[in-house]
Design an enzyme around this catalytic site. Sequence first.
Site, mmCIF file in Angstrom:
data_model
loop_
_atom_site.group_PDB
_atom_site.id
_atom_site.type_symbol
_atom_site.label_atom_id
_atom_site.label_comp_id
_atom_site.label_asym_id
_atom_site.label_seq_id
_atom_site.Cartn_x
_atom_site.Cartn_y
_atom_site.Cartn_z
ATOM 1 N N HIS A 99 -5.275 0.809 -0.393
ATOM 2 C CA HIS A 99 -4.491 2.031 -0.588
ATOM 3 C C HIS A 99 -3.962 2.076 -2.000
ATOM 4 C CE1 HIS A 99 -1.972 -1.148 1.120
ATOM 5 N NE2 HIS A 99 -0.964 -0.670 0.401
ATOM 6 N N HIS A 101 -1.126 3.540 -4.356
ATOM 7 C CA HIS A 101 0.207 4.148 -4.367
ATOM 8 C C HIS A 101 0.290 5.137 -5.532
ATOM 9 C CE1 HIS A 101 2.375 1.154 -1.737
ATOM 10 N NE2 HIS A 101 1.385 0.374 -2.129
HETATM 11 P P1 5GP Z 1 1.533 -2.436 0.335
HETATM 12 O O1 5GP Z 1 2.762 -3.294 0.220
HETATM 13 O O2 5GP Z 1 0.555 -3.005 1.353
HETATM 14 O O3 5GP Z 1 0.893 -2.141 -0.989
HETATM 15 O O4 5GP Z 1 2.040 -1.032 0.837
HETATM 16 C C1 5GP Z 1 2.002 -0.627 2.168
HETATM 17 C C2 5GP Z 1 2.737 0.679 2.227
HETATM 18 O O5 5GP Z 1 2.463 1.278 3.465
HETATM 19 C C3 5GP Z 1 4.253 0.551 2.116
HETATM 20 O O6 5GP Z 1 4.689 1.321 0.996
HETATM 21 C C4 5GP Z 1 4.767 1.083 3.439
HETATM 22 O O7 5GP Z 1 5.941 1.847 3.283
HETATM 23 C C5 5GP Z 1 3.618 1.928 3.916
HETATM 24 N N1 5GP Z 1 3.492 2.000 5.364
HETATM 25 C C6 5GP Z 1 3.511 0.969 6.244
HETATM 26 N N2 5GP Z 1 3.342 1.409 7.503
HETATM 27 C C7 5GP Z 1 3.178 2.762 7.419
HETATM 28 C C8 5GP Z 1 2.949 3.788 8.392
HETATM 29 O O8 5GP Z 1 2.845 3.540 9.607
HETATM 30 N N3 5GP Z 1 2.847 5.059 7.930
HETATM 31 C C9 5GP Z 1 2.949 5.348 6.598
HETATM 32 N N4 5GP Z 1 2.842 6.644 6.239
HETATM 33 N N5 5GP Z 1 3.160 4.408 5.656
HETATM 34 C C10 5GP Z 1 3.280 3.130 6.063
#
Ligand code: 5GP
Length: 139
Positions: A99, A101
């Site tokens: 993903h 950001h």
């Molecule tokens: P990472 O730390 O893996 O780069 O970011 C994961 C992101 O996914 C975090 O910013 C978190 O807020 C978001 N996230 C986690 N679970 C969900 C969800 O169920 N729905 C949405 N829309 N975002 C999520």
Amino acid sequence: MADCIFCSIVDGDIPSYTVYEDDDVMAFLDANPLARGHTLVIPKAHHERVNDLPADLSTAVFDAVHDLTPHIEAAVDAEATTIAVNNGAAAGQEVPHVHVHVVPRSEADGGRPIHALIEDRPDVADAELEDVAAAIRGD
Ligand code: 5GP
Ligand code: ZN
């Protein structure tokens, strides 16, 4: 993939505030945003890291980032965006489905640049830079 939050969002089993969707890519608002309009852009197919993405899917994801970013900035009246990927658990990736950001930014938000990620930086001599560059090139 079973037990993947983002695959469940793609499948419609977990609701999301979707802002873009095509055959290969989906974008939706982050549930715990760093800023209003914080958006996640994902491939619909499950791949854990950028390294795992087929080239055409990598292109599709970044094309969507490119096209969406001005709309995200305009929607929340942001001056700029930080666009970033936590690529692997050691880099802070918590959801193991690629993903990107897209985080709206402004001069007044108190946030920091990507160079603030790591404070204890290595002192790399020119010879070592040459060695690292050669290793990346595969010389
Ligand atoms: P990472 O730390 O893996 O780069 O970011 C994961 C992101 O996914 C975090 O910013 C978190 O807020 C978001 N996230 C986690 N679970 C969900 C969800 O169920 N729905 C949405 N829309 N975002 C999520
Ligand atoms: Zn997944």
